[in-house]
Design a protein around this motif. Structure first.
Motif, mmCIF file in Angstrom:
data_model
loop_
_atom_site.group_PDB
_atom_site.id
_atom_site.type_symbol
_atom_site.label_atom_id
_atom_site.label_comp_id
_atom_site.label_asym_id
_atom_site.label_seq_id
_atom_site.Cartn_x
_atom_site.Cartn_y
_atom_site.Cartn_z
ATOM 1 N N MET A 100 -17.898 17.356 14.803
ATOM 2 C CA MET A 100 -16.585 17.887 15.186
ATOM 3 C C MET A 100 -15.490 17.056 14.512
ATOM 4 O O MET A 100 -15.540 15.832 14.523
ATOM 5 C CB MET A 100 -16.427 17.822 16.712
ATOM 6 N N SER A 101 -14.481 17.732 13.922
ATOM 7 C CA SER A 101 -13.384 17.013 13.289
ATOM 8 C C SER A 101 -12.503 16.346 14.339
ATOM 9 O O SER A 101 -12.535 16.703 15.521
ATOM 10 C CB SER A 101 -12.540 17.979 12.455
ATOM 11 N N ARG A 102 -11.709 15.371 13.911
ATOM 12 C CA ARG A 102 -10.839 14.675 14.859
ATOM 13 C C ARG A 102 -9.791 15.626 15.436
ATOM 14 O O ARG A 102 -9.471 15.563 16.621
ATOM 15 C CB ARG A 102 -10.147 13.486 14.175
ATOM 16 N N ALA A 103 -9.268 16.529 14.596
ATOM 17 C CA ALA A 103 -8.270 17.483 15.092
ATOM 18 C C ALA A 103 -8.865 18.358 16.194
ATOM 19 O O ALA A 103 -8.226 18.598 17.230
ATOM 20 C CB ALA A 103 -7.762 18.349 13.943
ATOM 21 N N ALA A 104 -10.102 18.830 15.985
ATOM 22 C CA ALA A 104 -10.759 19.653 17.005
ATOM 23 C C ALA A 104 -11.016 18.834 18.269
ATOM 24 O O ALA A 104 -10.897 19.340 19.384
ATOM 25 C CB ALA A 104 -12.069 20.208 16.459
ATOM 26 N N ARG A 105 -11.366 17.566 18.087
ATOM 27 C CA ARG A 105 -11.626 16.708 19.252
ATOM 28 C C ARG A 105 -10.354 16.492 20.066
ATOM 29 O O ARG A 105 -10.382 16.494 21.296
ATOM 30 C CB ARG A 105 -12.192 15.374 18.776
#
Length: 239
Positions: A1-6
């Motif tokens: 999972m990308s940081r933005a999604a997290r």
């Protein structure tokens, strides 16, 4: 999972709670360490999220925080609602249907009251067809392979019932009313081929990236389609 999604997921967890949530609980839900959680909380605060609390006390998101990119016009919101409802009812992909509902939940949670009410009570509906396209368990694997640019092993039966097993490079999928169509480069035929989803017996991700980038394949496919059918305008030409 990308940081933005997290970070978006962390906001969703906070929005769902009325009382302060311990940092350890939030970290466990996100699958990250406490140290990473504290950094994520600091980042969200820098972006304007009104998160109250401290380590050992818990965190709570004060109401009223709206992500600037989610400010849509009424026409844009109606288009999103209609599109999400179509995906949820017509895509024959349970995971994609859940994702569409998740998008609408996220948008609704960040909109001002008046716009949220408009979304929740929208009069735009997509009726279920009497003969819906059946769900296929391998659709999520296909979408993942397209996204990751992975080659697939494809077990397929053609119109006459002849079975073949071939290695393909999937790069697109079209959602027609009567069928789903997979566009891929076929190593067996050494050319572009279109496979009807309802004739796929099984598919498996090889885990290996095919040697060409997806955008380059799409470019070559479009040129091929124009050469073979100059009168035909593909969906990719309109994007």
């Amino acid at each position: 999972m990308s940081r933005a999604a997290r970070l978006l997921q962390l906001l969703e967890h906070l929005r769902a709670r009325r009382q302060p949530v311990p940092g350890a609980v939030l970290a466990e839900q996100a699958g990250i360490s406490l140290r990473t959680l504290y950094r994520d909380i600091a980042t969200l605060r820098e972006q304007g999220a009104l998160i109250e609390g401290d380590p050992g006390v818990g965190y709570v998101l004060r109401p009223g925080f709206t992500l600037p990119p989610l400010m849509f016009s009424e026409d844009e919101l109606e288009a999103l609602v209609l599109g999400a409802r179509w995906v949820a009812s017509q895509a024959a992909d349970p995971e994609l249907a859940r994702a569409a509902q998740g998008v609408m939940n996220r948008i609704g949670a960040t909109l001002p009251t008046a716009l949220r009410l408009g979304v929740e009570t929208s009069g735009l509906f997509v009726p279920r067809r009497a003969h819906a396209v059946p769900a296929a368990p391998w659709l999520p694997a296909l979408r993942q392979a397209i996204r990751a640019e992975h080659a697939l092993w494809l077990d397929y039966r053609d119109e006459s019932g002849a079975a073949t097993r071939r290695r393909v490079w999937p790069f697109a999928m079209a959602f027609f009313d009567h069928a789903r169509l997979i566009a891929a480069w076929c190593e067996l035929r050494q050319g572009f081929r279109h496979f009807r989803a309802d004739r796929v017996v099984d598919l498996a991700d090889t885990g290996a990236r095919y040697p060409e980038r997806r955008h380059a394949l799409i470019r070559r496919w479009r040129a091929h389609m124009h050469a073979e059918h100059p009168q035909l305008e593909t969906a990719a030409d309109r994007s």
